[in-house]
Design a protein around this motif. Structure first.
Motif, PDB file in Angstrom:
ATOM      1  N   GLY A  91       0.788  -1.234   0.000  1.00 28.99           N
ATOM      2  CA  GLY A  91       0.000   0.000   0.000  1.00 28.99           C
ATOM      3  C   GLY A  91       0.811   1.270   0.000  1.00 28.99           C
ATOM      4  O   GLY A  91       0.254   2.362  -0.219  1.00 28.99           O
ATOM      5  N   LEU A  92       2.129   1.188   0.228  1.00 30.68           N
ATOM      6  CA  LEU A  92       2.933   2.407   0.329  1.00 30.68           C
ATOM      7  C   LEU A  92       3.013   3.150  -1.005  1.00 30.68           C
ATOM      8  O   LEU A  92       2.946   4.382  -1.051  1.00 30.68           O
ATOM      9  N   VAL A  93       3.163   2.423  -2.092  1.00 28.06           N
ATOM     10  CA  VAL A  93       3.284   3.069  -3.396  1.00 28.06           C
ATOM     11  C   VAL A  93       2.007   3.846  -3.711  1.00 28.06           C
ATOM     12  O   VAL A  93       2.058   5.011  -4.144  1.00 28.06           O
ATOM     13  N   GLU A  94       0.849   3.222  -3.497  1.00 24.34           N
ATOM     14  CA  GLU A  94      -0.421   3.891  -3.764  1.00 24.34           C
ATOM     15  C   GLU A  94      -0.598   5.109  -2.851  1.00 24.34           C
ATOM     16  O   GLU A  94      -1.058   6.178  -3.285  1.00 24.34           O
ATOM     17  N   GLU A  95      -0.224   4.948  -1.578  1.00 20.47           N
ATOM     18  CA  GLU A  95      -0.345   6.062  -0.627  1.00 20.47           C
ATOM     19  C   GLU A  95       0.518   7.236  -1.055  1.00 20.47           C
ATOM     20  O   GLU A  95       0.068   8.400  -1.026  1.00 20.47           O
ATOM     21  N   LEU A  96       1.736   6.939  -1.483  1.00 20.33           N
ATOM     22  CA  LEU A  96       2.630   8.006  -1.905  1.00 20.33           C
ATOM     23  C   LEU A  96       2.063   8.713  -3.137  1.00 20.33           C
ATOM     24  O   LEU A  96       2.093   9.953  -3.225  1.00 20.33           O
ATOM     25  N   GLY A  97       1.524   7.937  -4.075  1.00 16.75           N
ATOM     26  CA  GLY A  97       0.960   8.543  -5.274  1.00 16.75           C
ATOM     27  C   GLY A  97      -0.182   9.488  -4.947  1.00 16.75           C
ATOM     28  O   GLY A  97      -0.288  10.586  -5.518  1.00 16.75           O
ATOM     29  N   GLN A  98      -1.053   9.081  -4.014  1.00 13.24           N
ATOM     30  CA  GLN A  98      -2.189   9.927  -3.626  1.00 13.24           C
ATOM     31  C   GLN A  98      -1.712  11.209  -2.953  1.00 13.24           C
ATOM     32  O   GLN A  98      -2.255  12.298  -3.210  1.00 13.24           O
ATOM     33  N   ARG A  99      -0.697  11.098  -2.093  1.00 11.20           N
ATOM     34  CA  ARG A  99      -0.200  12.287  -1.394  1.00 11.20           C
ATOM     35  C   ARG A  99       0.442  13.269  -2.367  1.00 11.20           C
ATOM     36  O   ARG A  99       0.297  14.484  -2.236  1.00 11.20           O
ATOM     37  N   VAL A 100       1.158  12.747  -3.363  1.00 17.36           N
ATOM     38  CA  VAL A 100       1.776  13.629  -4.365  1.00 17.36           C
ATOM     39  C   VAL A 100       0.693  14.354  -5.160  1.00 17.36           C
ATOM     40  O   VAL A 100       0.775  15.562  -5.406  1.00 17.36           O
ATOM     41  N   GLU A 101      -0.367  13.637  -5.533  1.00 19.39           N
ATOM     42  CA  GLU A 101      -1.445  14.253  -6.310  1.00 19.39           C
ATOM     43  C   GLU A 101      -2.182  15.322  -5.499  1.00 19.39           C
ATOM     44  O   GLU A 101      -2.600  16.350  -6.043  1.00 19.39           O
ATOM     45  N   ARG A 102      -2.330  15.102  -4.181  1.00 21.78           N
ATOM     46  CA  ARG A 102      -2.996  16.095  -3.339  1.00 21.78           C
ATOM     47  C   ARG A 102      -2.172  17.363  -3.234  1.00 21.78           C
ATOM     48  O   ARG A 102      -2.720  18.473  -3.233  1.00 21.78           O
ATOM     49  N   HIS A 103      -0.851  17.213  -3.137  1.00 22.12           N
ATOM     50  CA  HIS A 103       0.005  18.380  -2.979  1.00 22.12           C
ATOM     51  C   HIS A 103       0.290  19.081  -4.308  1.00 22.12           C
ATOM     52  O   HIS A 103       0.656  20.265  -4.327  1.00 22.12           O
ATOM     53  N   HIS A 104       0.180  18.359  -5.414  1.00 26.21           N
ATOM     54  CA  HIS A 104       0.531  18.930  -6.723  1.00 26.21           C
ATOM     55  C   HIS A 104      -0.575  18.578  -7.717  1.00 26.21           C
ATOM     56  O   HIS A 104      -0.516  17.566  -8.409  1.00 26.21           O
ATOM     57  N   ARG A 105      -1.599  19.438  -7.779  1.00 23.49           N
ATOM     58  CA  ARG A 105      -2.770  19.165  -8.599  1.00 23.49           C
ATOM     59  C   ARG A 105      -2.459  19.074 -10.087  1.00 23.49           C
ATOM     60  O   ARG A 105      -3.190  18.423 -10.832  1.00 23.49           O
ATOM     61  N   ASP A 106      -1.403  19.744 -10.538  1.00 24.64           N
ATOM     62  CA  ASP A 106      -1.098  19.783 -11.970  1.00 24.64           C
ATOM     63  C   ASP A 106      -0.116  18.700 -12.394  1.00 24.64           C
ATOM     64  O   ASP A 106       0.402  18.726 -13.509  1.00 24.64           O
ATOM     65  N   VAL A 107       0.145  17.732 -11.523  1.00 24.83           N
ATOM     66  CA  VAL A 107       1.125  16.672 -11.810  1.00 24.83           C
ATOM     67  C   VAL A 107       0.407  15.337 -12.015  1.00 24.83           C
ATOM     68  O   VAL A 107      -0.519  15.000 -11.279  1.00 24.83           O
ATOM     69  N   THR A 108       0.852  14.597 -13.033  1.00 21.71           N
ATOM     70  CA  THR A 108       0.339  13.250 -13.272  1.00 21.71           C
ATOM     71  C   THR A 108       1.288  12.249 -12.610  1.00 21.71           C
ATOM     72  O   THR A 108       2.515  12.363 -12.729  1.00 21.71           O
ATOM     73  N   VAL A 109       0.719  11.276 -11.909  1.00 24.24           N
ATOM     74  CA  VAL A 109       1.525  10.289 -11.198  1.00 24.24           C
ATOM     75  C   VAL A 109       1.342   8.914 -11.853  1.00 24.24           C
ATOM     76  O   VAL A 109       0.215   8.478 -12.081  1.00 24.24           O
ATOM     77  N   THR A 110       2.460   8.260 -12.155  1.00 22.27           N
ATOM     78  CA  THR A 110       2.447   6.902 -12.698  1.00 22.27           C
ATOM     79  C   THR A 110       3.062   5.956 -11.679  1.00 22.27           C
ATOM     80  O   THR A 110       4.165   6.211 -11.178  1.00 22.27           O
ATOM     81  N   LEU A 111       2.359   4.869 -11.362  1.00 21.10           N
ATOM     82  CA  LEU A 111       2.830   3.892 -10.381  1.00 21.10           C
ATOM     83  C   LEU A 111       3.224   2.602 -11.090  1.00 21.10           C
ATOM     84  O   LEU A 111       2.471   2.096 -11.931  1.00 21.10           O
ATOM     85  N   ILE A 112       4.376   2.059 -10.746  1.00 19.13           N
ATOM     86  CA  ILE A 112       4.870   0.829 -11.365  1.00 19.13           C
ATOM     87  C   ILE A 112       5.354  -0.120 -10.271  1.00 19.13           C
ATOM     88  O   ILE A 112       6.081   0.289  -9.364  1.00 19.13           O
ATOM     89  N   ASP A 113       4.938  -1.379 -10.376  1.00 20.31           N
ATOM     90  CA  ASP A 113       5.442  -2.418  -9.474  1.00 20.31           C
ATOM     91  C   ASP A 113       6.714  -2.974 -10.104  1.00 20.31           C
ATOM     92  O   ASP A 113       6.674  -3.878 -10.928  1.00 20.31           O
ATOM     93  N   GLY A 114       7.854  -2.423  -9.728  1.00 23.16           N
ATOM     94  CA  GLY A 114       9.114  -2.776 -10.380  1.00 23.16           C
ATOM     95  C   GLY A 114       9.739  -4.068  -9.887  1.00 23.16           C
ATOM     96  O   GLY A 114      10.371  -4.795 -10.637  1.00 23.16           O
ATOM     97  N   GLY A 115       9.615  -4.339  -8.590  1.00 23.83           N
ATOM     98  CA  GLY A 115      10.184  -5.557  -8.021  1.00 23.83           C
ATOM     99  C   GLY A 115      11.689  -5.537  -7.873  1.00 23.83           C
ATOM    100  O   GLY A 115      12.313  -6.583  -7.652  1.00 23.83           O
ATOM    101  N   GLN A 116      12.311  -4.363  -7.972  1.00 25.71           N
ATOM    102  CA  GLN A 116      13.768  -4.289  -7.870  1.00 25.71           C
ATOM    103  C   GLN A 116      14.237  -4.497  -6.423  1.00 25.71           C
ATOM    104  O   GLN A 116      13.549  -4.117  -5.486  1.00 25.71           O
ATOM    105  N   PRO A 117      15.393  -5.127  -6.219  1.00 27.52           N
ATOM    106  CA  PRO A 117      15.923  -5.309  -4.859  1.00 27.52           C
ATOM    107  C   PRO A 117      16.605  -4.036  -4.358  1.00 27.52           C
ATOM    108  O   PRO A 117      16.909  -3.123  -5.138  1.00 27.52           O
ATOM    109  N   HIS A 118      16.847  -3.982  -3.066  1.00 24.63           N
ATOM    110  CA  HIS A 118      17.675  -2.947  -2.412  1.00 24.63           C
ATOM    111  C   HIS A 118      17.006  -1.575  -2.314  1.00 24.63           C
ATOM    112  O   HIS A 118      17.253  -0.844  -1.365  1.00 24.63           O
TER     113      HIS A 118
END
Length: 562
Positions: A527-554
């Motif tokens: 849920g952290l990725v989705e939460e972060l995306g929502q918070r960014v959109e609330r603070h920056h109305r003119d920004v588009t947010v893209t979420l990707i499940d990358g699966g990268q380590p580290h």
């Protein structure tokens, strides 16, 4: 000038040899006319050594001896790795040459290899090479290795430099003579391909002994005057440099021409759970089935290579002798057709996680797994470039530490006549931004320019968890602290992933931006990725947010702003 080779010198010798193979691989490929294994002796030499060095590095990292291994450890590990990574007839023989040197060093019990040990290594290398071939022929790598060993052994009392120089001079003359020793080479007017590769190995050794180039610890760049990096007129009796296309009147115009009347398949596999007696029986059986036979290794592992028409019989013979694995079968006519790339532009992209790989694959890229702890080698990237089957390729390393390997792969591919453009995407988000503007209908130059611009215009950040105590640009950190980085530099140390990530995004957006990309790693909390995306959109109305499940380590989070 060195009087003995240390472990550091041996590593440098291997790296310089790999550089020479990369620079000259296409030219050596064009020389290949006898025996006719798969038409790419130079490529096989390069990929065999490149993959082996990558394997040794991984092994030594796991053992905690990377950079501190002894001379014996370095050489023994490389010898075994090359038996596992050997490609084609030439790669197997090269593994046996290296095995000869490794055995001489191990049996000496010395921390460094002086004149006597190196001369012994030359002798053992020659013997190992001869023993690996069922039907030795004059005018091949065997002849050149024997000449080098004999000359080097005759001047042991004069020191290491004398041994290496004598071996190199003798190998040079022996290579030149191969043209008249085999009818196939004489008709083509060229020297033996495998022997040319061995000469490059000896030239790299001479360069190390003479301490040419940078000192230990400094960045080594190939010298323009280094003969191992230059193409040779002397390799063709027609008086010109051999071209990869074979248009100098020497090598066959196509692999199909070269293999006419010979076996249709190359079969290679590794063999476990066998012994010397069963390996000898296998050698006899395969000798009756085909040609270009090599059964080398022991006592617990063998590498098998043969050209046959009956693939099933070759593999069944291996089953009778032990347990074959990593079986690879190549049909020569198919391989020839694969060397005729189609028009269009291909893309090779590195990906550190399965999610990122899926994104690039769905967009049409050939993907290479690469990231911290598993970075792609030049050989793997070269394989991917060739797998595009296009004349032009865009290469996306997507990692700063993979860029040099990508450059080496691009250089090697260009030797093959491919047009490769490296886009300096130093993070995954830059690679995603670059691929987003790729236009399959456009030319490679236009794509490279547009993609490079998109990558450069993408500001990047990351969030990670500290694994040890350290002093960062943002102050001290302890294990477990959350680190936020912008452009590769730590700018915030905190305790909460979401808060640190939001801080990083704010910094990335401080000079503007329209698109924020958030890539979640394998360890990111649910849920952290989705939460972060929502918070960014609330603070920056003119920004588009893209979420990707990358699966990268580290890195739980990778962040980008375009």
């Amino acid at each position: 000038m060195l009087e003995a080779l240390s472990a550091v010198d041996a590593r440098r010798w291997a790296v310089l040899t790999r550089a020479a193979f990369a620079a000259r691989r296409a030219e050596i490929d064009a020389l290949n006319v006898f025996p006719v294994p798969d038409g790419d002796t130079g490529t096989n030499l390069y990929l065999t050594l490149d993959s082996a060095l990558d394997s040794v590095r991984t092994e030594h990292e796991a053992a905690g001896i990377l950079g501190t291994a002894t001379l014996e450890q370095e050489c023994t590990a490389l010898s075994r790795a090359m038996l596992l990574t050997a490609r084609g007839n030439s790669g197997v023989i090269l593994s046996q040459l290296v095995r000869g040197f490794a055995e001489a060093i191990a049996d000496s019990g010395l921390p460094q290899a002086g004149a006597e040990v190196v001369a012994d290594g030359l002798q053992r290398a020659s013997r190992r090479a001869y023993a690996s071939v069922t039907r030795p022929e004059d005018g091949t790598i065997l002849t050149v290795a024997e000449a080098a060993a004999s000359a080097g052994g005759a001047v042991v009392c004069q020191g290491l430099a004398a041994v290496v120089e004598a071996a190199l001079d003798a190998a040079t003359e022996a290579l030149r003579a191969t043209t008249d020793q085999l009818p196939a080479l004489q008709r083509a007017g060229v020297v033996d391909a495998g022997a040319a590769g061995y000469l490059l190995l000896l030239e790299a050794l001479a360069r190390v002994v003479h301490q040419d180039g940078a000192h230990v610890g400094e960045r080594m760049e190939p010298f323009a005057e280094d003969p191992s990096m230059r193409r040779r007129e002397g390799w063709s009796t027609h008086g010109g440099v051999v071209e990869p296309t074979g248009h100098d009147g020497g090598p066959p115009a196509s692999l199909a021409d070269a293999t006419e009347g010979g076996p249709a398949f190359e079969v290679m596999y590794l063999l476990r759970d066998s012994d010397e007696e069963r390996a000898a029986t296998l050698r006899t059986v395969l000798d009756e089935l085909g040609d270009s036979l090599l059964v080398v290794g022991g006592p617990d592992l063998w590498n098998v290579h043969v050209h046959v028409d009956d693939v099933g019989a070759a593999i069944e013979a291996g089953l009778d002798a032990g347990r074959p694995y990593r079986v690879r079968v190549t049909h020569f006519s198919d391989q020839a057709s694969h060397r005729r790339p189609s028009s269009g532009v291909g893309v090779v992209a590195c990906a550190a996680g399965p999610g990122l790989a899926a994104v690039f694959e769905e967009a049409g890229a050939v993907v290479v797994a690469s990231g911290p702890g598993q970075r792609a080698s030049a050989g793997q990237l070269l394989d991917a470039i060739r797998a595009c089957h296009t004349l032009s390729v865009i290469l996306l390393p997507n990692d700063r530490d993979t860029e040099l390997a990508a450059r080496a792969a691009a250089s090697a591919a260009e030797q093959e006549g491919l047009d490769v453009h490296l886009v300096r995407s130093r993070t995954a988000v830059q690679g995603l931004a670059a691929f987003a503007v790729f236009d399959a209908a456009a030319g490679v130059a236009r794509n490279a320019a547009e993609m490079s611009h998109a990558a450069a215009a993408t500001r990047h950040g990351a969030v990670a968890v500290a694994s040890k105590q350290a002093l960062t640009s943002a102050g001290p950190c302890e294990p477990g602290d959350v680190l936020g980085a912008v452009g590769g530099d730590v700018v915030v140390v905190g305790q909460d992933l979401a808060e640190v990530a939001l801080d990083v995004v704010q910094r990335l957006l401080s000079s503007g931006g329209e698109l924020v990309t958030v890539v979640g790693g394998e360890d990111v909390p649910d849920g952290l990725v989705e939460e972060l995306g929502q918070r960014v959109e609330r603070h920056h109305r003119d920004v588009t947010v893209t979420l990707i499940d990358g699966g990268q380590p580290h890195y739980p989070l990778l962040l980008g702003v375009e």
